[in-house]
Scaffold this active site. Structure first.
Site: not given
Ligand code: NAP
Length: 563
Positions: A183, A213, A217, A251, A270, A275, A375, A380
């Protein structure tokens, strides 16, 4: 579907739960599969995906010859990826304690490709490595792709999975392909349907696993068990007995390092589009004929289609948006949203929303659903509170001190997963005096096992090809459809009350209390004491667990578990 009993199941009531080894309950997927993570150097992979896979490895639930291929732009080789993920496991709150034997075996299956999502070379490299490994172990090309990237890359990556031959239109049977998509799915209805259209170029609907997610749960899955496995619940689960329902997802955290993402999303996208509307759908759905993907998802989609459309004319009566300012949370001074990194100093992005929704069908007509999420709240907590109607006639002669409260059923998803029922009971003594008391079911106490994390449950379900706990295209689009009037009007107008309009550490802007008070009701604001020690709770607690209040604390349980 069945992976949620990963860590144990009690067949007998509380305290008799035997520690259950997975072998006795579950067989691991018997099909080889390769798991490809796009965005493998990102936050989600480190904090959720790899810890979940490692926990599955510890539980002996990963398929034979399971391999993970990470794909991202940060340069790393296989060894570098293994070291980074080993560190992630050691730092993770969700990972089972570090077991070198399991880790060494698991790490052998971790591989990494340094490439750009938009470059064809990366996909060729990936295809070559997958094919080599599959042929080496004479295994079918079963491939599970996970898009853990910014949503803007979803369509590009899927298009290249198709054009490179990495994926095919085979949902099950040998050489299957499946794709898990994080998402947010889309930014609004048009973008979500466009995304569905482009993904369907490469994958059939049965191959697409849109993750939410919350659906993984334990206590969210337990809502269906509670409703449909207990004959006393269904007869009262409707407009004849229910006065209203509140769904709260609060949160204490602010946006932290995710200001860039959050400025584009806001609380409505979000938390509500996925959710909260999913929780509402599970609470409201009709009983499915089978606990199986399409049957369950059909019933949930029916609820979203039965939502009373939001009338732009009466928006001020049914919707409130808010943004946190500076304040005190958990005894710490915190900055306001507009002072957060990557947030515009004059941002009008909402960090809080309260919404009154109605479901127009036989079961729920005229029953209001009050949803809120925010938020920098004081606690929480994620909970569903069902308030029942008052008794039609009370023949007891009530005295000054008698307290009559309507029955309240609280399904606590976090913290302290469990279910509590408030009812009126006779106060001990010669006369008839009434007080509200509470009956409490607490997951951890009852089953005495550490439940599986949501991602463990959902990843295993995707490996066995069970999409019951994932979102279907029509559900996602119906959810965007419900919120579309609000999204459009809020995007085109300034907030009634200039932002920020609530201090961090409060339950949101006063307008949110006014919204529900207009109907003569009030929000149930969670607090540790109200959850664990409501009025005269002592009696029911002893009755329910046979132990005086405080026993739990001796086991070091503070009653407020952090997920
Ligand atoms: N984080 C959470 O807790 C969470 C929770 C729920 C949903 N999500 C969703 O999950 C997704 C990922 O979130 P995230 O927090 O993990 O994001 P993030 O930390 O920004 O990670 C993004 C990833 O994509 C890679 N990337 C970006 N541009 C790229 C490109 N052009 N070519 C190859 N690799 C590239 C980045 O690589 P580099 O780092 O090497 O640039 C990194 O590995 C999002 O859609 C977010 O909404 C995340």
């Amino acid at each position: 579907m069945n992976s949620s009993v990963l860590a144990g199941a009690a067949t007998a009531p509380a305290k008799l739960a035997m520690p259950v080894t997975t072998d006795s309950l579950l067989q691991r997927p018997n099909e080889h599969c390769s798991f490809v993570i796009f965005g493998a150097s990102g936050d989600l992979t480190r904090r959720k995906l790899i810890p979940a896979l490692y926990n599955l490895a510890c539980a002996g639930l990963l398929p034979e010859g399971f391999h993970v291929y990470g794909f991202a732009v940060t340069p790393m080789d296989d060894e570098g990826f293994r070291e980074a993920m080993g560190q992630a496991i050691r730092e993770s709150h969700e990972a089972t304690s570090f077991d070198a034997r399991v880790w060494n075996q698991f790490a052998k299956g971790l591989h990494y490709i340094t490439a750009d999502f938009l470059s064809p070379e990366g996909y060729q490299q990936l295809l070559q490595r997958l094919t080599t490994a599959e042929q080496a172990s004479n295994a079918p090309a079963n491939r599970l792709f996970y898009l853990a990237t910014q949503p803007s890359f979803y369509a590009d990556i899927v298009e290249r999975l198709g054009s490179s031959g990495l994926a095919n239109k085979t949902p099950n049977g040998p050489n299957w392909s499946r794709c898990i998509i994080e998402k947010p799915f889309g930014h609004d209805l048009p973008s979500a349907s466009a995304l569905n259209t482009s993904i369907h170029e490469v994958f059939l609907e049965d191959q697409i696993y849109r993750i939410d997610h919350y659906l993984g749960k334990e206590n969210v899955q337990n809502i269906m068990a509670f409703r449909f496995a207990n004959s006393i619940i269904e007869p009262i689960w409707n407009r004849r007995y229910v006065d209203h329902i509140q769904i709260t997802a609060a949160e204490t955290l602010g946006v932290e390092h995710r200001g860039g993402y959050y400025e584009e999303a806001g609380a409505l996208r979000d938390m509500f589009q996925n959710h909260l509307l999913q929780l509402l759908a599970i609470v409201c759905m009709e009983p499915p004929v089978r606990y199986q993907g399409s049957s369950v998802r059909d019933r949930k989609a029916d609820v979203l289609r039965a939502m009373v459309p939001i009338n732009p004319e009466s928006l001020a009566d049914i919707a409130v948006r808010g943004q946190y300012g500076p304040g005190i949370v958990e005894e710490r001074n915190v900055i306001g949203y507009r002072q957060e990194p990557n947030v515009r100093p004059n941002s009008n992005t909402e960090t809080f929303v309260a919404l009154k929704l109605m479901v127009d069908n036989w079961r729920w007509a005229d029953v209001p659903f009050y949803l809120r999420s925010g938020k920098r709240m004081p606690a929480k907590v994620t909970e569903i509170v069902i308030q029942f109607k008052r008794v039609p006639h009370l023949f007891f002669q009530l005295g000054q001190d008698d307290q009559m409260e309507p029955n309240l059923l609280t399904m606590r998803i976090a913290p302290d997963e469990g279910i509590a029922l408030r009812f009126s009971a006779k106060v001990p003594g010669p006369e008839m005096h009434l007080r509200p008391v509470q009956m409490n079911f607490n997951y951890a106490d009852a089953f005495n096992v550490k439940p599986a994390t949501a991602y463990e449950t959902l990843l295993l379900d995707a490996m066995i090809g069970d999409s019951t706990l994932f979102n279907r295209a029509d559900q996602v689009e119906a959810a965007w459809g419900v919120l579309e009037p609000l999204i459009d009007i809020w995007a085109a107008s300034k907030p009634f009350q200039p932002f920020p309009n609530y201090a961090s550490g409060t339950w949101g802007p006063p307008a949110a209390d006014a919204l529900i008070a207009r109907d003569g009701r009030s929000w149930r604001n969670y607090s540790v004491t109200s959850a664990t020690h409501p009025v005269r709770h002592a009696t029911a607690h002893v009755e329910h667990t046979g132990e005086p209040i405080g026993a739990r604390r001796n086991r070091g349980d503070s009653g407020t578990k952090r997920e």
